[in-house]
Motif scaffolding. Sequence first.
Motif, PDB file in Angstrom:
ATOM      1  N   CYS A   9       0.855  -1.187   0.000  1.00 43.99           N
ATOM      2  CA  CYS A   9       0.000   0.000   0.000  1.00 43.99           C
ATOM      3  C   CYS A   9       0.893   1.239   0.000  1.00 43.99           C
ATOM      4  O   CYS A   9       1.770   1.385   0.858  1.00 43.99           O
ATOM      5  CB  CYS A   9      -0.925   0.009   1.215  1.00 43.99           C
ATOM      6  N   SER A  10       0.685   2.117  -0.964  1.00 42.91           N
ATOM      7  CA  SER A  10       1.519   3.321  -1.057  1.00 42.91           C
ATOM      8  C   SER A  10       1.224   4.328   0.042  1.00 42.91           C
ATOM      9  O   SER A  10       1.984   5.276   0.227  1.00 42.91           O
ATOM     10  CB  SER A  10       1.322   3.981  -2.426  1.00 42.91           C
ATOM     11  N   TRP A  19      -3.537  -8.600  -4.994  1.00 41.31           N
ATOM     12  CA  TRP A  19      -3.993  -7.227  -5.183  1.00 41.31           C
ATOM     13  C   TRP A  19      -5.399  -7.059  -4.617  1.00 41.31           C
ATOM     14  O   TRP A  19      -6.244  -7.964  -4.729  1.00 41.31           O
ATOM     15  CB  TRP A  19      -3.990  -6.877  -6.667  1.00 41.31           C
ATOM     16  N   GLY A  21      -8.553  -3.872  -4.114  1.00 45.15           N
ATOM     17  CA  GLY A  21      -8.964  -2.523  -4.462  1.00 45.15           C
ATOM     18  C   GLY A  21      -8.850  -1.564  -3.300  1.00 45.15           C
ATOM     19  O   GLY A  21      -8.542  -0.387  -3.481  1.00 45.15           O
ATOM     20  N   GLN A  22      -9.069  -2.099  -2.081  1.00 50.28           N
ATOM     21  CA  GLN A  22      -8.978  -1.283  -0.870  1.00 50.28           C
ATOM     22  C   GLN A  22      -7.982  -1.911   0.082  1.00 50.28           C
ATOM     23  O   GLN A  22      -8.001  -3.122   0.302  1.00 50.28           O
ATOM     24  CB  GLN A  22     -10.346  -1.160  -0.194  1.00 50.28           C
ATOM     25  N   CYS A  23      -7.100  -1.080   0.646  1.00 49.16           N
ATOM     26  CA  CYS A  23      -6.111  -1.584   1.593  1.00 49.16           C
ATOM     27  C   CYS A  23      -6.826  -2.029   2.874  1.00 49.16           C
ATOM     28  O   CYS A  23      -7.576  -1.241   3.467  1.00 49.16           O
ATOM     29  CB  CYS A  23      -5.081  -0.503   1.909  1.00 49.16           C
ATOM     30  N   TRP A  29      -8.206   3.513  -1.138  1.00 43.60           N
ATOM     31  CA  TRP A  29      -8.597   2.837  -2.372  1.00 43.60           C
ATOM     32  C   TRP A  29      -7.532   3.030  -3.445  1.00 43.60           C
ATOM     33  O   TRP A  29      -6.920   4.093  -3.558  1.00 43.60           O
ATOM     34  CB  TRP A  29      -9.937   3.386  -2.877  1.00 43.60           C
ATOM     35  N   ASN A  30      -7.322   1.966  -4.243  1.00 45.64           N
ATOM     36  CA  ASN A  30      -6.438   2.000  -5.415  1.00 45.64           C
ATOM     37  C   ASN A  30      -5.021   2.441  -5.052  1.00 45.64           C
ATOM     38  O   ASN A  30      -4.409   3.261  -5.737  1.00 45.64           O
ATOM     39  CB  ASN A  30      -7.016   2.909  -6.503  1.00 45.64           C
ATOM     40  N   THR A  31      -4.502   1.931  -3.953  1.00 43.79           N
ATOM     41  CA  THR A  31      -3.138   2.282  -3.522  1.00 43.79           C
ATOM     42  C   THR A  31      -2.204   1.078  -3.515  1.00 43.79           C
ATOM     43  O   THR A  31      -1.040   1.220  -3.134  1.00 43.79           O
ATOM     44  CB  THR A  31      -3.164   2.892  -2.113  1.00 43.79           C
ATOM     45  N   THR A  33       0.341  -1.490  -4.954  1.00 43.55           N
ATOM     46  CA  THR A  33       1.290  -1.588  -6.055  1.00 43.55           C
ATOM     47  C   THR A  33       2.118  -2.855  -5.910  1.00 43.55           C
ATOM     48  O   THR A  33       2.449  -3.273  -4.795  1.00 43.55           O
ATOM     49  CB  THR A  33       2.226  -0.362  -6.085  1.00 43.55           C
ATOM     50  N   GLU A 214      -1.482  13.545  -5.559  1.00 43.31           N
ATOM     51  CA  GLU A 214      -2.407  13.824  -4.463  1.00 43.31           C
ATOM     52  C   GLU A 214      -1.881  14.882  -3.509  1.00 43.31           C
ATOM     53  O   GLU A 214      -2.580  15.305  -2.603  1.00 43.31           O
ATOM     54  CB  GLU A 214      -2.703  12.538  -3.680  1.00 43.31           C
TER      55      GLU A 214
END
Length: 450
Positions: A9-10, A19, A21-23, A29-31, A33, A214
Amino acid sequence: MKAKTVFYCSECGNETAKWMGQCPACGAWNTMTEAPKEPKSSVGSKARKITVPKLLSELDAQEELRFSTGIREFDRVLGGGAVRGSLVLVGGAPGIGKSTLLLQLCGKIGEQERVLYVSGEESQRQLKMRAQRLGVDQGSIYVLAETDLGAVLAAVDELQPTVLIVDSIQTMFDAETSATPGSISQVRECTMRIMRSAKDSGYTAFVVGHVNKEGSIAGPKVLEHMVDCVLYFEGDQSLAYRILRAAKNRFGSTNEIGVFEMIDSGLKEVANPSEMLLSGRPANAPGTCVVSVMEGTRPVLAEIQALVTPSGYSGARRNANGVDYNRAMLLMAVLEKRAGLVLSGCDAYINVVGGLQLDETAADLAIVLALASSFKDLPVGSDLAAVGEIGLSGEVRSVNHLNQRLSEIARLGFRRCVIPAHVRDDVQQYKQLETIPVRSVREALRAVFG
């Protein structure tokens, strides 16, 4: 054989096998990698240093050792100067002036400190050209153009600097970590090794971090948890002024700001931000009012502008720059309900001049007066300022550090200031400054516009 990979998770650095969609750790969301999995080292492969626990009462109570950076605005944000053995992360958008600030820092402390400037983005020739433009060529300033962290730490062990600057952490890589430079694993491991070296050797490390789209420092959020100070360099590249603020500081306050102006020869300190923010203010123009806000221990005067026009559509438009949008809508509702100004059919735009972000409620009264001034098309007067918080009942409440705010208002030549009425006895009297105590929004409009 395909190398095993994991997902990081970034935002928080959480590791998962697949993978998502949500950590699952931080909920972002979408973090997630993908990155190669790091091989685990055996326990006995490296000699471990044994540390002995000590009683809290036996620890040295000596205050942290600080030294001046030679830049007063930088010292203010750091809490009085840089601390020996600390790790400072400096973030900001590309081209905002991070490298310029740190190279000027080298020029200020080069005579007293031994500085090692490590650049992973520029060659030594490029650094020399920039240093000549900034007038930095004196003192013990060593330059190393290297991206291998092992070579950087070897140079640190040989040179024994008192200040290390790494520009930037995203370009560094650790040969023992099987990941590409700039990845989450590399950024985290490189920062950890620099932190251990700085704590063990006692030198001060400044690390430059890129900012993602961001607005946060690129890499996992754990990167900000590892360092001692997180500084953000903010400002619009099209404007000349830059603001340095602390998001985290283990050795001082996070409320202080430093103001700089970008000129041809580098960054110039702005010792008096109030005069800078009020320069070019139109005289007796409707829709503008001045407020004194506290940035740490420093009172700063900011100009709030408002534009209220009849709406040509069924739904009125609202926009707020520099103030919280929801707070602005709340104040407009109070104006309509408690003061009788019909704003529901008007477009309203609010702006804070100079790019300041006003977070405290002391600006409420100035926002209300600016909105009313634009709605009535009557100026509040170029010699008037306002300080006060507004409640939902339309009452004007007190704010902290009122005497410091009034002192700054009087120093810059204002003749009148609207303040909360119930603190009039606690207010110091300043020469040529008349205080106008008010209890409610309706009373404030009556006192200013008649």
